[in-house]
Design an enzyme around this catalytic site. Structure first.
Site, PDB file in Angstrom:
ATOM      1  N   GLY A 174       0.841  -1.206   0.000  1.00  0.00           N
ATOM      2  CA  GLY A 174       0.000   0.000   0.000  1.00  0.00           C
ATOM      3  C   GLY A 174       0.867   1.242   0.000  1.00  0.00           C
ATOM      4  O   GLY A 174       0.619   2.191   0.737  1.00  0.00           O
ATOM      5  N   SER A 209       1.371   3.386  -2.507  1.00  0.00           N
ATOM      6  CA  SER A 209       1.086   4.374  -3.558  1.00  0.00           C
ATOM      7  C   SER A 209       0.549   5.698  -3.038  1.00  0.00           C
ATOM      8  O   SER A 209       0.631   6.720  -3.704  1.00  0.00           O
ATOM      9  CB  SER A 209       0.071   3.777  -4.547  1.00  0.00           C
ATOM     10  OG  SER A 209      -1.096   3.361  -3.857  1.00  0.00           O
ATOM     11  N   VAL A 250      -2.488  -7.778  -1.579  1.00  0.00           N
ATOM     12  CA  VAL A 250      -1.822  -8.499  -0.486  1.00  0.00           C
ATOM     13  C   VAL A 250      -2.625  -9.723  -0.043  1.00  0.00           C
ATOM     14  O   VAL A 250      -2.073 -10.652   0.552  1.00  0.00           O
ATOM     15  CB  VAL A 250      -1.546  -7.593   0.741  1.00  0.00           C
ATOM     16  CG1 VAL A 250      -0.514  -6.531   0.425  1.00  0.00           C
ATOM     17  CG2 VAL A 250      -2.825  -6.986   1.301  1.00  0.00           C
ATOM     18  N   SER A 278      -3.387   0.118  14.524  1.00  0.00           N
ATOM     19  CA  SER A 278      -4.223   1.313  14.682  1.00  0.00           C
ATOM     20  C   SER A 278      -4.530   1.468  16.167  1.00  0.00           C
ATOM     21  O   SER A 278      -4.531   0.472  16.905  1.00  0.00           O
ATOM     22  CB  SER A 278      -5.535   1.121  13.916  1.00  0.00           C
ATOM     23  OG  SER A 278      -6.500   2.080  14.332  1.00  0.00           O
ATOM     24  N   TYR A 331     -12.808  -3.820  11.792  1.00  0.00           N
ATOM     25  CA  TYR A 331     -11.505  -3.166  11.618  1.00  0.00           C
ATOM     26  C   TYR A 331     -10.655  -3.336  12.873  1.00  0.00           C
ATOM     27  O   TYR A 331      -9.477  -3.716  12.813  1.00  0.00           O
ATOM     28  CB  TYR A 331     -11.741  -1.683  11.312  1.00  0.00           C
ATOM     29  CG  TYR A 331     -10.477  -0.872  11.098  1.00  0.00           C
ATOM     30  CD1 TYR A 331      -9.720  -1.025   9.940  1.00  0.00           C
ATOM     31  CD2 TYR A 331     -10.043   0.054  12.048  1.00  0.00           C
ATOM     32  CE1 TYR A 331      -8.570  -0.279   9.735  1.00  0.00           C
ATOM     33  CE2 TYR A 331      -8.904   0.808  11.849  1.00  0.00           C
ATOM     34  CZ  TYR A 331      -8.168   0.641  10.693  1.00  0.00           C
ATOM     35  OH  TYR A 331      -7.022   1.383  10.502  1.00  0.00           O
ATOM     36  N   LYS A 358      -6.989  -5.131  13.497  1.00  0.00           N
ATOM     37  CA  LYS A 358      -5.814  -4.381  13.959  1.00  0.00           C
ATOM     38  C   LYS A 358      -5.289  -4.917  15.285  1.00  0.00           C
ATOM     39  O   LYS A 358      -4.095  -4.821  15.569  1.00  0.00           O
ATOM     40  CB  LYS A 358      -6.153  -2.885  14.033  1.00  0.00           C
ATOM     41  CG  LYS A 358      -6.388  -2.262  12.648  1.00  0.00           C
ATOM     42  CD  LYS A 358      -5.148  -2.391  11.761  1.00  0.00           C
ATOM     43  CE  LYS A 358      -5.307  -1.757  10.402  1.00  0.00           C
ATOM     44  NZ  LYS A 358      -4.077  -1.833   9.588  1.00  0.00           N
ATOM     45  N   ILE A 388      -5.176  10.053  11.207  1.00  0.00           N
ATOM     46  CA  ILE A 388      -4.183  10.613  10.287  1.00  0.00           C
ATOM     47  C   ILE A 388      -4.918  11.100   9.044  1.00  0.00           C
ATOM     48  O   ILE A 388      -5.810  10.396   8.531  1.00  0.00           O
ATOM     49  CB  ILE A 388      -3.147   9.528   9.880  1.00  0.00           C
ATOM     50  CG1 ILE A 388      -2.591   8.785  11.111  1.00  0.00           C
ATOM     51  CG2 ILE A 388      -2.040  10.133   9.018  1.00  0.00           C
ATOM     52  CD1 ILE A 388      -1.845   9.607  12.110  1.00  0.00           C
TER      53      ILE A 388
END
Ligand code: NAP
Length: 244
Positions: free
Chosen positions: A9, A11, A61, A139, A152, A156, A185
């Site tokens: 990841g 990019s 991935v 996270s 999520y 994490k 972020i």
């Protein structure tokens, strides 16, 4: 031995900031991406123009064969991977009752299986060299719960468990495994929250602002450096004090 990094990841967002920092530290960097070919190629071109070494490679991935082949392409160009950053990740907010099987399995496939695949791909060479460093991106929601983030958050937390166990298993082989747990972020991932929510999150942050991809990249790069050579199995929270 040549410093070679592979960033999943890479990019955009946090991954891109990590790629830039690692290239500036003298790493030849493999930039993995899923869909944003244009951004990955632009980053590759930017680094090559600065005399740095970079190669953009497309791979999901979650697909072991594809991501392993991407790592092999980078190794063929630059040599064995000495630093791996598992950054690729997806997030969506859902009430728990609304989570579908498809979403549950996909988020685990990307956020957890992704690291399983890349680490198994680079480990034989790292073990052979008795050297290497891995940083997994977790996270704050893997450290603390959050409403509508159960899937999520579970992925994490899994990343933290993976990091701590592997750190112990791989320490005798001279390989360090650490984790960075970012707070809020500013990237495409958090844009969806909208300006009002982002402003209140900034206000709730003791340091009074949201994080930048560069804030996270600084922690990642530190953990990969030789000066962090006595750190393994650690989780560095980069969140401006949000969950302290
Ligand atoms: P982002 O801006 O959404 O970028 C995600 C990156 O991951 C992109 O490069 C994307 O590639 C790549 N990616 C997504 N799925 C992939 C897959 N299956 N295979 C390969 N690459 C894939 O995200 P971000 O905010 O920079 O987040 C990076 C990491 O930090 C994630 O693991 C995220 O969970 C974690 N994190 C972020 C925050 C935050 O506030 N932003 C907070 C805590 C943790 P394409 O562009 O090609 O799709």
């Amino acid at each position: 031995m040549r410093k070679v990094a592979f960033v999943t990841g890479g990019s955009r967002g946090i991954g891109r900031a990590v790629v830039r920092r690692l290239a500036a530290e003298g790493y030849a960097v493999g930039i993995d991406y899923l869909q944003t070919e244009e951004q990955a190629r632009a980053l590759e071109a930017e680094l090559l123009a600065q005399g740095q070494n970079a190669l953009a490679v497309q791979a999901d991935v979650a697909d072991r064969e594809a991501i392993t082949a991407a790592i092999r392409r980078v190794e063929a160009a630059f040599g064995p991977v000495t630093a791996l950053v598992n950054n690729a990740g997806i997030a969506e907010q859902h009430q728990f009752q609304d989570i579908t099987d498809a979403f549950w399995h996909r988020i685990f496939a990307v956020n957890v299986d992704g690291a399983f695949h890349t680490i198994q791909a680079v480990l034989p060479r790292m073990i052979h060299e008795k050297a290497g460093a891995i940083v997994n991106i977790s996270s704050i929601w893997g450290q603390r719960g959050a409403s509508c983030e159960a899937a999520y958050s579970a992925t994490k937390s899994a990343v933290i468990g993976l990091t701590r166990s592997l750190a112990m298993e791989l320490a005798p082989s001279g390989i360090r495994v650490n984790c960075v747990a970012p707070g809020v972020i500013r990237t495409d991932m958090t844009e969806v929250l909208g300006e009002d929510t982002l402003s209140s999150l900034a206000e709730e942050t003791p340091l009074g602002r949201l994080g930048t991809p560069e804030d996270v990249a600084a922690a990642v790069v530190f953990l990969l450096r030789e000066e962090a050579g006595f750190l393994t199995g650690q989780v560095i929270t980069a969140d401006g004090g949000f969950i302290t």
